[in-house]
Design an enzyme around this catalytic site. Structure first.
Site, PDB file in Angstrom:
ATOM      1  N   GLU A 180      -9.593   3.840  -4.686  1.00  0.00           N
ATOM      2  CA  GLU A 180      -8.980   5.112  -4.281  1.00  0.00           C
ATOM      3  C   GLU A 180      -8.068   5.561  -5.131  1.00  0.00           C
ATOM      4  OE1 GLU A 180     -10.149   5.711   0.439  1.00  0.00           O
ATOM      5  OE2 GLU A 180      -8.277   4.574   0.039  1.00  0.00           O
ATOM      6  N   ASP A 196       0.848  -1.190   0.006  1.00  0.00           N
ATOM      7  CA  ASP A 196       0.076   0.064   0.014  1.00  0.00           C
ATOM      8  C   ASP A 196       0.873   1.086  -0.154  1.00  0.00           C
ATOM      9  OD1 ASP A 196      -2.123   2.080   0.556  1.00  0.00           O
ATOM     10  OD2 ASP A 196      -3.445   0.355   0.834  1.00  0.00           O
ATOM     11  N   HIS A 239      -2.636   3.872  -4.506  1.00  0.00           N
ATOM     12  CA  HIS A 239      -1.928   3.065  -3.517  1.00  0.00           C
ATOM     13  C   HIS A 239      -0.545   2.371  -3.715  1.00  0.00           C
ATOM     14  CE1 HIS A 239      -5.509   3.158  -0.356  1.00  0.00           C
ATOM     15  NE2 HIS A 239      -5.741   4.080  -1.509  1.00  0.00           N
TER      16      HIS A 239
HETATM   17  C1  ACM Z   1     -10.201   0.855   1.233  1.00  0.00           C
HETATM   18  O1  ACM Z   1     -10.680   0.961   2.427  1.00  0.00           O
HETATM   19  N1  ACM Z   1      -9.410   1.740   0.733  1.00  0.00           N
HETATM   20  C2  ACM Z   1     -10.421  -0.612   0.486  1.00  0.00           C
END
Ligand code: ACM
Ligand code: ZN
Length: 489
Positions: free
Chosen positions: A301, A176, A241
């Site tokens: 995101e 991430d 991410h």
């Molecule tokens: C998430 O909480 N961004 C999947």
């Protein structure tokens, strides 16, 4: 039953019997060859909890035996169901599959006295007949090592605690915006601790604990989980991410000045081919390490800010006839899906993969509520429910209480019976953006995971908050004996 057995998740059918089975120095454990690995794990657990030697004869004695056997006649109990019969003379565990037999052993473990007590002759379990099978095939916990590295010893313990509650999917959110701990051959800078210091780009999140998992270590974790009938579902988050990869290898970034140095707002350049060379190399190694039928590619995101400015991304968008950046992300996900499908795997992603059009065979993990899951199931796609409302265990108890988790219903009323079959199950998320210690992670996950275990395993009609509360009070002693204090929740 006056005193409920301290079982969680509660089984499909429980019928109390008379008397009890007492462990003695001559109590033995007998198992089919096919049940041998599960029998070894059970023998180790029982020796520890009873103090008895549990010899392993070839033949079943007339009495005083714990017997594990595969029984194809129990096929009606499904891929993970089992029957457990305890009388004064024997404990019989039978199942149509090795997985069912394993879950039977976890129920047997929960029949032992919950309090640690002194092990020794006389430890007893109550006579009972249990027939059991899970409501859902996907019963998951997600662990995030992409914001903070977790030690391997912690991950093994995480699996041990999972199986005690009959969870069967460890969704390992490996990468991430904090860190990329998985070793990838050919890309050594991904874990280079100097990367941040030397490149001096961006504003890395504060307090990240970096680390490295080697391929050999990952294989051992996957094998340990598999022996306990847990599938490890790896996630490599893309196209957003992805800051640690872009820090280490800026050539996979869009060739435009960064609009922001916040790591949250970085994404791979999806216009250029070399990005796919990298991602295909990563995914090939991930597939070699993780036999999971599903590979999670994140998809959540993604800001898409740089794509709007990037001539390479825009040229790609136009060449492919895509209306906007949502469609560009969808095109990217489809391309990754084709790669995974060509290698015999299926793609799963967070519900943003619905935007711009869902890839043909994709499974959706619905996190921004259950709406994405409803839309996907209605379109004929499989779904795992993981909504922030009930299953984000990094949220405090005050926001998401045990009682609230216990009330979660993974199958929304909007779905027809045929659509509901697309709900594979549900899972909890343990994000580490706030850098909890490993002890804090366990305390965030439990006892809420006990409540979720009932949601995903027990029949919907068996849910009973009072019975669950009584079970949990006793189960707390069992967890305390394992070094996990859930009191005060
Ligand atoms: C998430 O909480 N961004 C999947
Ligand atoms: Zn680009």
């Amino acid at each position: 039953m006056n005193t409920p057995l301290a079982l969680t998740p509660w089984p499909m059918r429980v019928q109390a019997g008379d008397g009890q089975f007492v462990f003695t120095p001559t109590t033995c454990l007998v198992a089919d060859a096919a049940a041998a690995p599960t029998a070894e794990t059970l023998a180790a657990q029982l020796r520890l909890r009873t103090g008895m030697p549990l010899p392993r004869p070839d033949q079943r004695p007339a009495s005083g035996a714990v017997v594990l056997a595969l029984n194809p006649q129990l096929a009606h109990l499904g891929a993970e169901g089992y029957r457990l019969v305890v009388t004064a003379t024997a404990v019989d565990l039978q199942a149509p599959t090795a997985a069912g037999l394993f879950w039977a052993t976890q129920t047997l473990y929960q029949l032992l006295p919950a309090a640690a007590g002194a092990a020794g002759a006389g430890v007893a379990i109550p006579a009972v007949i249990i027939e059991d099978q899970p409501r859902f095939g996907w019963r998951g916990l997600m662990l995030d090592t992409g914001h903070d590295y977790q030690h391997l010893s912690f991950i093994y313990r995480f699996i041990d605690l999972m199986v005690l509650h009959k969870f069967n999917r460890l969704h390992w959110h490996i990468t991430d915006l904090g860190t990329w701990p998985l070793e990838i051959d050919g890309y050594p800078r991904l874990q280079d601790p100097c990367t941040l210091g030397t490149r001096r780009r961006g504003t890395p999140p504060r307090g990240v604990k970096p680390g490295r998992y080697t391929h050999a270590q990952v294989r051992e974790v996957v094998a340990y989980a598999a022996a306990r009938h847990v599938t490890v579902v790896p996630e490599i988050d893309m196209p957003g991410h992805s800051a640690p990869a872009l820090m280490a290898y800026p050539e996979f970034d869009c060739p435009v000045p960064h609009r922001t140095w916040e790591w949250e707002r970085w994404e791979y350049c999806v216009g250029q081919e070399r990005t796919y060379d990298f991602l295909h190399a990563v995914l090939s190694q991930v597939m070699a390490l993780f036999p999971s039928p599903y590979i999670h590619i994140g998809g959540d995101e993604c800001p898409k800010d740089h794509w709007r400015l990037c001539p390479v991304c825009q040229a790609r968008r136009q060449a492919e006839g895509l209306a906007d950046e949502d469609e560009l992300q969808s095109w990217f996900v489809r391309r990754i899906e084709r790669f995974l499908n060509a290698h015999g795997r299926r793609l799963i992603g967070w519900d943003e993969i619905l935007e711009g059009g869902l890839a043909p065979d994709a499974t959706v993990m619905s996190w921004r509520g259950v709406g994405g899951g409803i839309a996907a199931a209605q379109a004929g796609h499989d779904v795992v429910m993981a909504p922030t409302s009930h299953t984000y265990f990094d949220y405090p108890e005050t926001t998401t209480s045990v009682a609230k988790v216990y009330q979660f219903e993974p199958v929304p009323a909007e779905l027809s019976a045929a659509q509901a079959r697309h709900i594979l199950g549900a899972q909890a998320q343990m994000w580490t953006d706030n850098h909890p210690t490993e002890a804090e992670i366990e305390r965030l996950v439990y006892p809420r995971a006990c409540a979720l275990a009932e949601v995903v395993w027990s029949p919907a009609a068996a849910r009973d908050a009072d019975r669950f509360a009584a079970c949990l009070a006793a189960h707390a002693q069992r967890l305390a004996a394992l070094g996990l204090d859930i009191t005060g929740a």
